[in-house]
Design a protein around this motif. Structure first.
Motif, PDB file in Angstrom:
ATOM      1  N   ILE A 546       0.855  -1.185   0.000  1.00 42.20           N
ATOM      2  CA  ILE A 546       0.000   0.000   0.000  1.00 42.20           C
ATOM      3  C   ILE A 546       0.890   1.233   0.000  1.00 42.20           C
ATOM      4  CG2 ILE A 546      -0.148   0.301   2.505  1.00 42.20           C
ATOM      5  CD1 ILE A 546      -3.179   0.849   2.096  1.00 42.20           C
ATOM      6  N   THR A 547       0.392   2.334  -0.532  1.00 45.13           N
ATOM      7  CA  THR A 547       1.114   3.603  -0.498  1.00 45.13           C
ATOM      8  C   THR A 547       0.689   4.384   0.736  1.00 45.13           C
ATOM      9  OG1 THR A 547       1.303   3.727  -2.905  1.00 45.13           O
ATOM     10  CG2 THR A 547       1.541   5.784  -1.685  1.00 45.13           C
ATOM     11  N   THR A 548       1.664   4.799   1.528  1.00 45.83           N
ATOM     12  CA  THR A 548       1.390   5.610   2.710  1.00 45.83           C
ATOM     13  C   THR A 548       1.784   7.048   2.438  1.00 45.83           C
ATOM     14  OG1 THR A 548       3.583   5.321   3.705  1.00 45.83           O
ATOM     15  CG2 THR A 548       1.948   3.594   4.122  1.00 45.83           C
ATOM     16  N   TYR A 591      -3.217   5.684   1.165  1.00 47.82           N
ATOM     17  CA  TYR A 591      -3.989   6.002  -0.036  1.00 47.82           C
ATOM     18  C   TYR A 591      -4.748   4.751  -0.489  1.00 47.82           C
ATOM     19  CZ  TYR A 591      -1.462  10.361  -0.152  1.00 47.82           C
ATOM     20  OH  TYR A 591      -0.959  11.597   0.184  1.00 47.82           O
ATOM     21  N   ASP A 592      -6.035   4.927  -0.770  1.00 48.09           N
ATOM     22  CA  ASP A 592      -6.839   3.788  -1.199  1.00 48.09           C
ATOM     23  C   ASP A 592      -6.624   3.519  -2.684  1.00 48.09           C
ATOM     24  OD1 ASP A 592      -8.332   5.689  -2.574  1.00 48.09           O
ATOM     25  OD2 ASP A 592      -9.973   5.704  -1.114  1.00 48.09           O
ATOM     26  N   GLU A 593      -7.384   2.578  -3.223  1.00 50.24           N
ATOM     27  CA  GLU A 593      -7.205   2.183  -4.618  1.00 50.24           C
ATOM     28  C   GLU A 593      -7.495   3.314  -5.589  1.00 50.24           C
ATOM     29  OE1 GLU A 593      -9.615  -1.208  -5.286  1.00 50.24           O
ATOM     30  OE2 GLU A 593      -8.366  -2.565  -4.088  1.00 50.24           O
ATOM     31  N   SER A 596      -7.100   8.218  -3.173  1.00 47.70           N
ATOM     32  CA  SER A 596      -7.567   9.204  -2.195  1.00 47.70           C
ATOM     33  C   SER A 596      -6.896   8.952  -0.849  1.00 47.70           C
ATOM     34  CB  SER A 596      -9.091   9.122  -2.032  1.00 47.70           C
ATOM     35  OG  SER A 596      -9.734   9.368  -3.259  1.00 47.70           O
ATOM     36  N   TRP A 597      -6.512  10.032  -0.191  1.00 44.31           N
ATOM     37  CA  TRP A 597      -5.855   9.912   1.116  1.00 44.31           C
ATOM     38  C   TRP A 597      -6.884   9.549   2.185  1.00 44.31           C
ATOM     39  CZ3 TRP A 597      -6.198  12.704   5.797  1.00 44.31           C
ATOM     40  CH2 TRP A 597      -5.168  12.454   6.721  1.00 44.31           C
ATOM     41  N   VAL A 598      -6.537   8.606   3.064  1.00 47.02           N
ATOM     42  CA  VAL A 598      -7.406   8.157   4.147  1.00 47.02           C
ATOM     43  C   VAL A 598      -6.669   8.371   5.466  1.00 47.02           C
ATOM     44  CG1 VAL A 598      -8.630   6.212   5.177  1.00 47.02           C
ATOM     45  CG2 VAL A 598      -8.495   6.436   2.674  1.00 47.02           C
ATOM     46  N   GLY A 599      -7.264   9.136   6.365  1.00 50.21           N
ATOM     47  CA  GLY A 599      -6.615   9.421   7.636  1.00 50.21           C
ATOM     48  C   GLY A 599      -7.371   8.943   8.852  1.00 50.21           C
ATOM     49  N   GLU A 600      -8.568   8.401   8.672  1.00 48.09           N
ATOM     50  CA  GLU A 600      -9.371   7.921   9.801  1.00 48.09           C
ATOM     51  C   GLU A 600      -8.870   6.543  10.215  1.00 48.09           C
ATOM     52  OE1 GLU A 600     -12.117   6.089  12.185  1.00 48.09           O
ATOM     53  OE2 GLU A 600     -12.204   5.536  10.060  1.00 48.09           O
ATOM     54  N   LEU A 607      -7.934  -0.957   5.473  1.00 39.22           N
ATOM     55  CA  LEU A 607      -7.110  -1.021   4.268  1.00 39.22           C
ATOM     56  C   LEU A 607      -5.798  -1.758   4.513  1.00 39.22           C
ATOM     57  CD1 LEU A 607      -7.621   2.623   2.961  1.00 39.22           C
ATOM     58  CD2 LEU A 607      -8.548   0.535   1.946  1.00 39.22           C
ATOM     59  N   MET A 608      -5.298  -1.676   5.753  1.00 34.44           N
ATOM     60  CA  MET A 608      -3.997  -2.281   6.040  1.00 34.44           C
ATOM     61  C   MET A 608      -4.062  -3.804   6.103  1.00 34.44           C
ATOM     62  SD  MET A 608      -1.807   0.036   5.940  1.00 34.44           S
ATOM     63  CE  MET A 608      -0.442  -1.035   6.418  1.00 34.44           C
ATOM     64  N   HIS A 609      -5.184  -4.369   6.489  1.00 33.78           N
ATOM     65  CA  HIS A 609      -5.254  -5.831   6.603  1.00 33.78           C
ATOM     66  C   HIS A 609      -4.931  -6.525   5.281  1.00 33.78           C
ATOM     67  CE1 HIS A 609      -7.109  -9.848   6.804  1.00 33.78           C
ATOM     68  NE2 HIS A 609      -6.668  -9.829   8.056  1.00 33.78           N
ATOM     69  N   PRO A 610      -5.610  -6.204   4.170  1.00 27.87           N
ATOM     70  CA  PRO A 610      -5.238  -6.851   2.900  1.00 27.87           C
ATOM     71  C   PRO A 610      -3.843  -6.440   2.424  1.00 27.87           C
ATOM     72  CG  PRO A 610      -6.890  -5.147   2.533  1.00 27.87           C
ATOM     73  CD  PRO A 610      -6.792  -5.330   4.011  1.00 27.87           C
TER      74      PRO A 610
END
Length: 730
Positions: A546-548, A591-593, A596-600, A607-610
């Motif tokens: 994943i992109t952080t 960042y999701d697929e 978009s940036w996700v901060g919650e 998102l991190m599990h997969p």
């Protein structure tokens, strides 16, 4: 500024230190605007988070006023005296700055613990030598400094930027004057007089234009990828002083002033538009804004517009100039340098003492105290020296430089020696041992039992051991040790062999800084069990598909993506017998697929599990065995800072895990179990019964809130090898 390679709003800025006599009222008011915006940002006014742009106002004002002095002297005498210039600078800045540095170090010795005094002493010496920006850039780009409290003298970085600029700019001016004189002499003897002076000013304007454009280009190029270093750099800031300097030269042009004089509406537009630009920057920018870069143009050009609008006597009659020139604003402008010097240590030191953020009433009290000290300092120190009432002769004023440095050095290192003495003062306190606790559970090994004994000793408020490892004045040695290949430089990537270079088995380690702090442990294991080891570890680079973001900045950490691709390519060639993964969760967001940036936090965990699952599955395909070391528990408090507080006991520094962080770490564990990867949990070597001691036996366990100390890591080599199921390889 941030910490974590972002530039937080808490990073301090500085005002100009130029001669205040006969200053325009609007310029003094602009200085007041600058210091008030800085105060608002540093005091934590959330809707004014961009107040750190006050530094840009100060740089422009300083460049204008200093160059105005140089051009004025050139017009009067046809020359610039470097001795008089540096003597004026010495009288203007050194007395008040030296007093602040000395008082801050003395205050730290009396109020803070040894852990804070030692690094502060070094910071103070760098500040006295006008090199604080270099010191802060190095500290700020060090990932392991990110969670530590800011230095009480961090604000001297911008003073260093100015003085480095003024070390060079007058020398450039002298060279320009010499060149102009020689060219004039070769052209009908025009080296002297009005024509020669005008030619010299044209040379000065060309030189400052070149400096400004080069610095601006450097700032725009380097700020996005090197935010912290760029923030403190003289190279990225020189253009801001250059704008002010160029403006000072331009206003000597009769043609420019004639056009401005004939357009009163233009002066009104300039001053009001300039103030609006400054306010907009304060409201729109925050700690996530890459700075300086091109973003600094808004406050820089805004302040330049205000100064230009008042360059004519009639310019001070504009509405904006009248607002800036009211007596309270002029008074604050007069005090701005002293106010700046005092406000930062008054805001930072109480937070270090209390180990928490200040409340609003406490911040208000700190700011009020800064105003009081600023007034006293201005009246009794700054003004008398600046006006020449004390040490007026040029030669005597120049001695300020060595005297100031020597005085700060003596006080700084005297303070360190005293703090070191205080750390071991009083009756001897032994380390915690197994004998200090009831018989432990027989299922616990010796190190786990020592953790249990240390928890019980802390619950009994046992004094801090006298002979800590390391000593409280040497806490920087707690920092996790890097390998020869630490991959902080994205332009150079090599494979470095650690562990046992002649081993007949291969271990590969993936992760970020939370793999790095296991290096002393894993290297001991590797040497004993015959593993040649490769640490494919990069700070802040999460081992997941994943992109952080960069942590503190909402920008994709593309360097991490690139590193992970390179690392995995190397990994497939290494034919690893054992692969170890140890990684901290994302610091801020991912960042999701859709990009978009996700901060919650809950959504991040989803998102991190997969992302973890995919990474571990890919890794496990190319190794004999994969082991995930569950990330160790982290704390809200800093162990070393807590232990060094005057009168602290082990009980004062008994901490608990951060629940939200534990939830994110559990996501890793679930992913590993889904893939079938072995999980090793080492938290029983840090905590027992829900309590986590800062000291186990005689050793501090953590460098900061989340990283294991270099001293504690080797003690876990045998326990970790045992839990990984390793046997000595014969």
């Amino acid at each position: 500024m941030s910490s974590d390679i972002s530039v937080p709003s808490s990073v301090p800025t500085a005002p100009p230190k130029t001669h205040a006599r006969q200053l325009r009222g609007d310029v003094q008011g602009l200085r007041a605007v600058a210091i008030l915006t800085v105060l608002a940002a540093h005091a934590g006014v959330s809707w004014f988070a961009g107040g750190f742009v006050g530094v840009d106002l100060f740089f422009v004002i300083s460049g204008f006023l200093i160059t105005q002095q140089l051009v004025g002297e050139l017009g009067r005498t046809g020359w610039i005296s470097l001795r008089r210039f540096y003597a004026r600078r010495a009288r203007r800045i050194l007395p008040a700055a030296t007093l602040t540095l000395a008082a801050t170090v003395v205050g730290a010795v009396l109020l803070l613990g040894p852990a804070q005094v030692a690094p502060l002493a070094v910071d103070a010496v760098w500040a006295a030598a006008f090199a604080a920006n270099i010191r802060m850039a190095v500290s700020g780009t060090d990932y392991f400094q990110a969670e530590l409290p800011p230095s009480p003298v961090q604000h001297f970085w911008s003073l260093a930027v100015e003085e480095q600029f003024y070390l060079v700019w007058p020398l450039v001016a002298v060279i320009c004057i010499v060149l102009a004189g020689r060219i004039g002499a070769s052209r009908r003897g025009e080296g002297d007089g009005p024509q020669g002076s005008a030619r010299a000013r044209r040379f000065l304007l060309a030189a400052i234009a070149l400096i400004t454009l080069a610095s601006l280009a450097w700032s725009v190029v380097h700020t996005p990828g090197e935010a912290t270093a760029a923030y403190f750099s003289s190279l990225t800031r020189a253009w801001e002083l250059g704008i002010g300097a160029g403006l000072a030269i331009l206003v000597t042009s009769g043609r420019v002033m004639q056009r401005l004089a004939g357009a009163p509406w233009a002066r009104e537009t300039l001053v009001l538009g300039g103030l609006a630009a400054i306010v907009l920057a304060c409201l729109a920018y925050d700690e996530a804004t890459p700075f300086p870069g091109y973003q600094a143009a808004l406050p820089v050009l805004g302040s330049a517009a205000v100064i230009l609008a008042g360059a004519l006597p009639s310019g001070e009659t504009t509405l904006g100039a009248r607002l800036l020139s009211v007596p309270p604003m002029r008074a604050i402008g007069d005090w701005s340098f002293s106010l700046y010097l005092w406000h930062w240590p008054l805001l930072v030191m109480p937070e270090i003492i209390l180990q928490r953020d200040l409340t609003w009433p406490e911040r208000g009290l700190a700011v009020a105290a800064a105003f009081v000290l600023a007034y006293v300092s201005f009246r009794l120190v700054e003004a008398p020296f600046r006006e020449g009432a004390v040490w007026r002769p040029t030669r005597r004023a120049l001695t300020f430089y060595p005297v100031s440095i020597a005085l700060v050095v003596v006080i700084a290192f005297g303070g360190t020696a005293y703090a070191d003495f205080q750390a071991t003062r009083g009756s001897y306190q032994p380390a915690v041992t197994l004998a200090d606790a009831p018989a432990a559970d027989p299922s616990l090994d010796e190190q786990e039992a020592l953790v249990r004994a240390s928890v019980l000793a802390a619950r009994d408020d046992t004094p801090v051991p006298t002979e800590l490892r390391p000593a409280l004045t040497e806490l920087d040695s707690l920092k996790p040790r890097r390998t020869r290949c630490d991959y902080t430089d994205d332009t150079e990537r090599d494979l470095c062999v650690d562990g046992d270079p002649d081993g007949n088995r291969t271990m590969v380690v993936f992760g970020n800084s939370h793999a790095l702090h296991w290096i002393p442990t894993l290297n001991r294991i590797a040497k004993k069990h015959g593993f040649k080891t490769y640490f494919l570890v990069k700070n802040r680079c999460v081992s997941a598909s994943i992109t952080t973001d960069r942590g503190g900045e909402k920008d994709p950490y593309t360097e991490c993506d690139d590193f992970n691709r390179w690392a995995f390519k190397q990994y497939k060639r290494l034919d690893a017998d054992l692969t170890v993964v140890s990684t901290a969760p994302p610091i801020q967001g991912v960042y999701d697929e859709d990009g978009s940036w996700v901060g919650e936090r809950t959504r991040i965990d989803e998102l991190m599990h997969p992302a973890y699952t995919d990474f571990l599955r890919r890794v496990d395909k190319h190794t004999g065995r994969t082991v995930l070391i569950r990330d160790i528990q982290g704390f809200d408090a800093n162990a070393g800072t807590c232990l060094s507080r005057p009168g602290a006991t082990l009980g004062d520094c008994l901490m608990g895990a951060v629940e939200s962080r534990e939830t994110s770490i559990d996501v890793q564990v679930r992913a590993a179990k889904q893939v079938g990867v072995d999980v090793v949990d080492m938290n029983s070597y840090f905590c027992w019964g829900g309590s986590c001691p800062a000291v186990v036996g005689d050793t501090i366990t953590h460098y900061d809130g989340t990283h294991m100390s270099r001293q504690y890591a080797p003690r876990l080599a045998e326990p970790l090898a045992r839990r990984m199921g390793l046997r000595t390889h014969g």
